[in-house]
Write an enzyme that holds these catalytic residues in place. Structure first.
Site, short mmCIF file in Angstrom:
data_model
loop_
_atom_site.label_atom_id
_atom_site.label_comp_id
_atom_site.label_asym_id
_atom_site.label_seq_id
_atom_site.Cartn_x
_atom_site.Cartn_y
_atom_site.Cartn_z
N LYS A 97 0.85 -1.20 0.00
CA LYS A 97 0.00 0.00 0.00
C LYS A 97 0.88 1.25 0.00
O LYS A 97 0.65 2.18 -0.77
CB LYS A 97 -0.89 0.01 1.25
N ASN A 98 1.90 1.26 0.86
CA ASN A 98 2.69 2.48 1.01
C ASN A 98 3.62 2.76 -0.16
O ASN A 98 4.21 3.83 -0.25
CB ASN A 98 3.48 2.44 2.33
N ARG B 285 -4.97 9.92 4.44
CA ARG B 285 -3.94 10.86 4.88
C ARG B 285 -2.82 11.00 3.85
O ARG B 285 -2.23 12.06 3.70
CB ARG B 285 -3.38 10.42 6.23
N CYS C 128 -7.36 12.15 12.66
CA CYS C 128 -6.35 12.16 13.73
C CYS C 128 -6.17 10.74 14.22
O CYS C 128 -6.38 10.42 15.37
CB CYS C 128 -6.80 13.06 14.87
N ARG D 221 -0.62 14.86 12.72
CA ARG D 221 0.37 14.53 11.67
C ARG D 221 0.60 15.78 10.85
O ARG D 221 0.02 15.96 9.80
CB ARG D 221 -0.14 13.38 10.81
N PRO D 222 1.47 16.66 11.35
CA PRO D 222 1.67 17.94 10.67
C PRO D 222 2.35 17.74 9.31
O PRO D 222 2.92 16.69 9.04
CB PRO D 222 2.57 18.72 11.62
N ILE D 223 2.26 18.79 8.48
CA ILE D 223 2.92 18.73 7.16
C ILE D 223 3.91 19.89 7.00
O ILE D 223 4.20 20.32 5.90
CB ILE D 223 1.89 18.70 6.00
N ASP D 224 4.40 20.39 8.15
CA ASP D 224 5.31 21.53 8.11
C ASP D 224 6.58 21.26 7.28
O ASP D 224 7.04 22.13 6.54
CB ASP D 224 5.69 21.95 9.55
N ASP E 2 4.68 0.64 12.04
CA ASP E 2 3.46 0.01 11.52
C ASP E 2 3.32 -1.45 11.97
O ASP E 2 2.25 -2.03 11.84
CB ASP E 2 3.46 0.05 9.98
N ILE F 205 7.77 7.11 16.87
CA ILE F 205 7.41 7.81 15.62
C ILE F 205 6.12 8.62 15.78
O ILE F 205 6.07 9.77 15.37
CB ILE F 205 7.26 6.81 14.45
N ARG G 168 -8.52 -0.36 4.60
CA ARG G 168 -7.65 0.64 3.97
C ARG G 168 -6.30 0.05 3.59
O ARG G 168 -5.61 0.58 2.71
CB ARG G 168 -7.41 1.82 4.93
C1 UD1 Z 1 4.36 6.96 6.40
C2 UD1 Z 1 3.53 5.71 6.20
C3 UD1 Z 1 3.01 5.19 7.53
C4 UD1 Z 1 4.17 5.00 8.51
C5 UD1 Z 1 5.03 6.26 8.60
C6 UD1 Z 1 6.29 6.05 9.42
C7 UD1 Z 1 2.57 5.95 3.99
C8 UD1 Z 1 1.35 6.15 3.17
N1 UD1 Z 1 2.42 6.02 5.32
O1 UD1 Z 1 3.50 7.95 6.96
O2 UD1 Z 1 2.34 3.95 7.31
O3 UD1 Z 1 3.64 4.71 9.79
O4 UD1 Z 1 5.45 6.67 7.28
O5 UD1 Z 1 7.04 4.98 8.92
O6 UD1 Z 1 3.64 5.68 3.47
N2 UD1 Z 1 6.08 14.83 10.79
C9 UD1 Z 1 6.13 16.15 11.13
N3 UD1 Z 1 6.06 17.08 10.12
C10 UD1 Z 1 5.96 16.73 8.81
C11 UD1 Z 1 5.91 15.36 8.48
C12 UD1 Z 1 5.97 14.43 9.49
O7 UD1 Z 1 6.24 16.53 12.30
O8 UD1 Z 1 5.91 17.63 7.94
C13 UD1 Z 1 6.14 13.80 11.88
C14 UD1 Z 1 4.87 12.97 11.98
O9 UD1 Z 1 3.88 13.61 12.74
C15 UD1 Z 1 5.37 11.71 12.64
C16 UD1 Z 1 6.78 11.57 12.06
O10 UD1 Z 1 7.13 12.85 11.56
O11 UD1 Z 1 5.44 11.88 14.02
C17 UD1 Z 1 6.88 10.55 10.94
O12 UD1 Z 1 5.97 10.87 9.92
P1 UD1 Z 1 6.21 10.45 8.40
O13 UD1 Z 1 7.46 9.67 8.26
O14 UD1 Z 1 6.06 11.68 7.57
O15 UD1 Z 1 4.98 9.49 8.17
P2 UD1 Z 1 3.95 9.48 6.96
O16 UD1 Z 1 4.67 9.79 5.69
O17 UD1 Z 1 2.75 10.27 7.33
#
Ligand code: UD1
Length: 420
Positions: free
Chosen positions: A22-23, A92, A116, A121-124, A308, A330, A400
């Protein structure tokens, strides 16, 4: 609303072909807007998240069809750079469309992906990286409006303060058609990122260093279509191995990504299960009563233990001899499945990022609600090991990420059915 009814007590036995990842499938589908032509993406799992990704593609003007694990896309002519809020909220990971649409259309309008499930899960990191690549970004009324300042995004040096999987993917997707060189330092090293890069290279992209912490991308003027097969799903693999550890029995996983599963295999091996690996296959045998894992299980970015797989392994350790300890590094909110496991008789104490699991003799069937995707799978694993019957509701979370999970478990001899 649909539910799973699981009758515990049957050992699992047999062979299972692992689904596609999926990922990997989701960012690769997003990437298919970049080439001006057709792509054939094989080994795509049939999942609600994949259906959401194909709806997003269609709404951008990419002709996308999906049947028998094959996705066909034709992005010769895209008609829109805007993803409606409703589609953004369906999953997401819709956020990875931002980099891809920007790369191809030089603009895009998206929104914060909803929900949530695992805490905030911020996108900063995604936003600040795009800004560094010459994109103006403003937010109004929940919409994120992105415009490229010159005629193309421009290459940049980006230092991530955490190796975010999604941010690394978004930067790569934007950089492959950018002007000049992009360097990502502290990039995520998850195997799904290398799979995305494998697809993009087949489309003509110039990417080096994926699988390592420093990725270098040289932007191209254009990409072309290709045929690609998605890697196997290492988390679904960890799930079926955990189910077998919990319920007892012996199974063989085929089409398995052995090297990519190593961080999980090295931990489950400590439970006393017999493990053998061969080319693309994994054999596991469990006596039903496993041992606790002595060392603390710390979830970490790849190649650490995958977050995961935390919930599904925890379900197996609920009936292990001794005490196991998890440290979730994480996500802030990734122990929501523990209440359901406790309801089934598990002894789990959660303190912040730590969960202490004292093995009990038996779990018992109970009525529980899936809290999230992997948490729901953990409940199925626990229910297979439990005495009596469990009813698991809100299984749309499980759908999902797992392709026909009840058929896979039944094929292995587990007693599970889906009811309305
Ligand atoms: C992806 C995977 C998810 C997996 C995760 C960690 C997909 C579709 N999803 O999620 O299954 O659990 O990787 O291996 O591939 N963060 C920030 N700011 C940002 C981005 C992330 O603070 O801009 C934080 C997140 O809140 C979290 C951490 O970084 O605490 C890791 O997130 P990230 O690696 O980005 O996970 P996803 O890409 O959402």
């Amino acid at each position: 609303m649909q539910k799973f009814i699981v009758k515990g007590g049957s050992r699992l036995r047999g062979e299972l072909k692992l689904q596609g990842s999926k990922n990997s499938a989701l960012p690769i589908m997003a990437a298919s807007v970049l080439p001006e032509g057709q792509c054939l993406i094989e080994n795509c799992p049939e999942l609600t998240d994949v259906y959401s990704a194909s709806r997003i593609l269609n709404c951008l003007g990419c002709k996308c069809s999906f049947s028998k694990n094959k996705v066909m896309t034709d992005s010769s002519a895209l008609s829109s750079a805007e993803i409606p809020e409703k589609l953004m909220g369906e999953m997401r990971s819709s956020i990875v469309f931002m980099g891809a649409v920007l790369g191809r259309m030089k603009e895009c309008t998206v929104s914060i992906p909803g929900g949530c499930e695992l805490g905030p899960r911020p996108i900063d990191m995604h936003i600040s990286a795009m800004r560094k690549m010459g994109i103006d970004i403003r937010e109004t009324g929940g919409r994120i409006i992105c415009r490229t300042r010159s005629d193309r995004p421009k290459g940049a040096k980006i230092n991530l303060n955490f190796p975010s999987v999604g941010a690394t993917e978004n930067i790569i997707l934007c950089a492959v058609l950018a002007d000049g060189e992009t360097i990502i330092n502290n990039a995520a090293r998850e195997p799904e990122i290398s799979d995305l890069c494998g697809f993009l290279r087949k489309c003509g992209a110039d990417i080096k260093g994926d699988g390592e912490s420093r990725i270098i991308i040289n932007g191209r003027e254009k990409l072309h279509g290709c045929e690609y097969s998605v890697m196997p799903d290492r988390i679904a693999g960890a799930t079926y191995l955990s189910m077998t550890a919990a319920a007892g029995g012996e199974i063989i996983l085929r089409n398995a990504c052995v090297a990519e599963l190593e961080p999980f295999l090295s931990v489950i091996e400590q439970t006393g299960c017999t493990l053998n690996t061969g080319e693309n296959k994994i054999y596991i045998r469990s006596a039903g009563r496993i041992r606790a894992v002595r060392d603390r299980i710390r979830t970490m970015p790849h190649p650490g233990f995958p977050t995961d797989a935390q919930a599904v392994l925890m379900a197996a350790l609920c009936t292990a001899d001794g005490t196991s300890v998890f440290e979730e590094n994480i996500f802030d909110c990734r122990y929501r499945h523990t209440d359901a496991l406790v309801k089934m008789g598990a002894d789990i104490q959660v303190m912040g990022k730590i969960a202490v699991i004292k093995g009990v003799k038996h779990l018992y069937g109970a009525n529980v609600e899936a809290t999230d995707l992997r948490g729901g799978a953990a409940m199925i694993a626990a229910a297979l090991a439990a005495e009596g019957t469990s009813e698991i509701s809100r299984i749309y979370h499980v759908d999902r990420g797992y392709e026909k999970i009840e058929e896979a478990v039944r094929l292995l001899g587990g007693d599970i059915k889906r009811v309305q």
